[in-house]
Design a protein around this motif. Structure first.
Motif, PDB file in Angstrom:
ATOM      1  N   ASP B 171      34.675 -45.467 -36.568  1.00 59.80           N
ATOM      2  CA  ASP B 171      35.807 -45.920 -35.744  1.00 59.80           C
ATOM      3  C   ASP B 171      35.983 -47.441 -35.831  1.00 59.80           C
ATOM      4  O   ASP B 171      35.056 -48.194 -35.550  1.00 59.80           O
ATOM      5  N   LYS B 174      35.119 -49.569 -32.834  1.00 60.51           N
ATOM      6  CA  LYS B 174      33.687 -49.843 -32.625  1.00 60.51           C
ATOM      7  C   LYS B 174      33.288 -51.099 -33.414  1.00 60.51           C
ATOM      8  O   LYS B 174      32.493 -51.909 -32.940  1.00 60.51           O
ATOM      9  N   MET B 178      31.944 -54.708 -31.943  1.00 62.14           N
ATOM     10  CA  MET B 178      30.790 -55.471 -32.437  1.00 62.14           C
ATOM     11  C   MET B 178      31.220 -56.897 -32.808  1.00 62.14           C
ATOM     12  O   MET B 178      30.527 -57.859 -32.502  1.00 62.14           O
ATOM     13  N   GLN B 187      24.502 -57.022 -39.035  1.00 63.00           N
ATOM     14  CA  GLN B 187      24.259 -56.389 -37.724  1.00 63.00           C
ATOM     15  C   GLN B 187      25.165 -55.171 -37.545  1.00 63.00           C
ATOM     16  O   GLN B 187      24.721 -54.153 -37.014  1.00 63.00           O
ATOM     17  N   LYS B 191      23.269 -51.812 -36.828  1.00 59.95           N
ATOM     18  CA  LYS B 191      23.359 -51.338 -35.444  1.00 59.95           C
ATOM     19  C   LYS B 191      24.468 -50.313 -35.246  1.00 59.95           C
ATOM     20  O   LYS B 191      24.487 -49.608 -34.248  1.00 59.95           O
ATOM     21  N   LEU B 192      25.411 -50.243 -36.191  1.00 62.07           N
ATOM     22  CA  LEU B 192      26.513 -49.295 -36.015  1.00 62.07           C
ATOM     23  C   LEU B 192      26.668 -48.326 -37.194  1.00 62.07           C
ATOM     24  O   LEU B 192      26.526 -47.117 -37.012  1.00 62.07           O
ATOM     25  N   PRO B 195      23.290 -46.023 -38.064  1.00 67.55           N
ATOM     26  CA  PRO B 195      22.976 -44.986 -37.057  1.00 67.55           C
ATOM     27  C   PRO B 195      24.117 -44.011 -36.841  1.00 67.55           C
ATOM     28  O   PRO B 195      23.893 -42.826 -36.608  1.00 67.55           O
ATOM     29  N   ASN B 196      25.357 -44.498 -36.970  1.00 62.11           N
ATOM     30  CA  ASN B 196      26.518 -43.631 -36.783  1.00 62.11           C
ATOM     31  C   ASN B 196      26.587 -42.547 -37.870  1.00 62.11           C
ATOM     32  O   ASN B 196      27.130 -41.467 -37.641  1.00 62.11           O
TER      33      ASN B 196
END
Lengths: 251, 271
Positions: B171, B174, B178, B187, B191-192, B195-196
């Motif tokens: 998305d 999102k 960030m 990052q 961090k996105l 893991p997404n």
């Protein structure tokens, strides 16, 4: 109170394959410190563009945006942004979601910041959920978490991009109250973008009405009601009058 | 009051108890049918072979497969074949998965590179990799190396394409969130984006288990001196179809084993 945010003749053009689009055609307005202001306007008039410019995610083609006396920089750290959906990361717990911004800014070891995060969780009845995953929370609670995630970064200005549009009507009214009370009790300055006149009226001290694209500010309306929370303001007899006046400006 | 596991005992309503009983019953019924179907298949196969309805020379039979596996095991070579195939598959699977994800990250990082590489990825994806077999033998020689390369080629393109799609379908709001918090691209990735995409990664692992076995068997058909693919090829050349069927049975067991090792990850990471 002094002006916190000022838009000085801000123009914004963006490029497409076909041509250059003039989105904003000299926007001028100001927002006072600790005020709750809203921007309303026809669909596609550039409301979200104004928020992106304020957050430093975009740069103005012409003009200047000043926050607390200093021009806005790219990815300006003084701004907190809340989006249409809460965008909580499902693989993180509520606590991990709340400290996401602190982690990014490498402040997640700062005891003061962590204490603030804990305080906000306790104050807004989310402390018992700190180890839960977002899917275990209701829509309203998720929106509160999203707001706290923004507040822990202690922004000078909060930008709210239709933050209630993904909620059903009933939840929307209560979350509206919740968010408003949190912002007021934390004494934050907020700028809300919405297509819902009632929502703007029930939350704002000032409403900025935009024209259709290329957008200019048609009118700024100072709002004053006897009620203090959004739901009670909706029952004020002046509510209908304000609504009609704004509606006439928009059509 | 506590139950056997030490958890507090909950007093369920009658309806709840009936519902839970039904769930358990349904689960047992499905398991029973699965086992019964398997036993029925084996029994029918054995009977048809015993009564001469099918020729065991061509179709083998469960008992002949078991005795072939025992004979091969006694000879001592079976373990070499199993180990060779397993080793080639696991190495191929790991190299393809790691490289595929790394390439996908690189293509996510640079949109320009992604646009440049797009037609090549499409062509590589539609190319039947077996066509490269003779070239692979020339490049890396015959044997384990060639099999691993074949295995990698079969898995890597689909890994890259699937993971890239997962990365770019994240998305955009999102990402903006960030960025509004000053996240660097690194990052955002850690961090996105990564893991997404964990759920999609597990799906890719599951696909790669099957695909890496295809690669290994193809590679061993082409040129090898050991492995279950070699054994299948050898069995068919000397007209010992029991060896072929025994190898296929072992292949089924190994592939299923690898699949069941990977599938618990799905429960953990899929949203």
């Amino acid at each position: 109170m002094e002006n916190l945010l000022e838009f000085k003749n801000v123009k914004y053009f963006y490029q497409t394959k076909e041509n250059e689009i003039n989105a904003l055609d000299g926007i001028n307005f100001s927002i006072k410190e600790k005020d709750f202001s809203s921007i309303v306007g026809p669909s596609g008039c550039g409301k979200t563009t104004i928020l992106s410019l304020t957050a430093g995610l975009l740069s103005p083609s012409e003009g200047e945006i000043v926050l607390d006396g200093k021009p806005i920089q790219k990815n300006d750290g003084r701004i907190g942004y809340m989006f249409q959906r809460d965008h909580l990361f499902e693989w993180r717990t509520i606590w991990q979601n709340i400290i996401l911004g602190l982690e990014i800014q490498k402040k997640n070891k700062d005891p003061q910041k962590l204490a603030l995060a804990e305080d906000l969780l306790k104050k807004y009845d989310l402390y018992n959920f700190k180890n839960k995953k977002p899917r275990q929370l209701s829509g309203g609670m998720r929106q509160r978490v999203a707001l706290i995630r923004t507040l822990v970064l202690e922004p000078a200005l909060l930008l709210l991009d239709e933050p209630f549009s993904a909620l059903d009507f009933q939840t929307r009214l209560t979350v509206c109250d919740d968010v408003y009370e949190i912002i007021k009790s934390e004494q934050k300055t907020a700028l809300l973008v919405t297509h819902d006149i009632s929502e703007a009226l029930s939350m704002s001290d000032k409403i900025i009405i935009l024209s259709k694209r290329p957008a200019v500010v048609k009118k700024c309306v100072d709002i004053s009601f006897s009620g203090t929370i959004p739901l009670s303001k909706r029952e004020d007899k002046e509510f209908g009058k304000y609504f009609e006046m704004i509606w006439r400006e928009l059509i | 009051m506590k139950n056997k596991k030490g958890h507090p005992k909950i007093n369920y309503s009658k309806a709840r108890k009936a519902y839970l009983r039904k769930l358990k019953k349904d689960k047992l019924l499905v398991l029973f049918c699965q086992i019964a179907l398997f036993l029925l298949f084996l029994g029918l196969w054995q009977l048809l072979a015993d009564f001469g309805v099918i020729d065991p020379f061509f179709f083998s039979s469960p008992s002949r497969i078991v005795s072939t596996i025992i004979d091969l095991g006694k000879g001592g070579n079976l373990w070499i074949h199993i180990w060779t195939s397993l080793y080639e598959t696991i190495i191929g699977f790991l190299i393809a998965t790691i490289l595929g994800v790394l390439i996908a990250i690189l293509l996510w990082w640079s949109e320009k590179l992604r646009r440049i590489m797009e037609p090549y990825l499409i062509i590589l994806n539609s190319l039947p990799k077996i066509a490269l077999g003779p070239m692979i033998i020339f490049w890396v020689g015959s044997g384990t190396g060639a099999t691993i390369v074949m295995c990698v080629l079969i898995c890597i393109v689909i890994t890259t394409i699937s993971m890239l799609n997962a990365f770019i379908s994240c998305d955009n709001d999102k990402i903006l969130l960030m960025k509004s918090m000053h996240a660097s691209k690194l990052q955002i990735l850690f961090k996105l984006i990564l893991p997404n995409a964990l759920g999609d990664f597990v799906s890719v692992l599951k696909i790669n288990v099957g695909m890496s076995w295809v690669g290994t068997i193809m590679g061993e058909y082409l040129s090898s001196k050991a492995g279950l693919g070699y054994l299948i090829n050898y069995g068919s050349q000397i007209l010992k179809l029991d060896i072929v069927m025994a190898s296929i049975t072992l292949l089924c067991i190994l592939a299923a084993g690898m699949y069941f090792l990977v599938s618990p990850l799905e429960k953990r990471f899929k949203k």
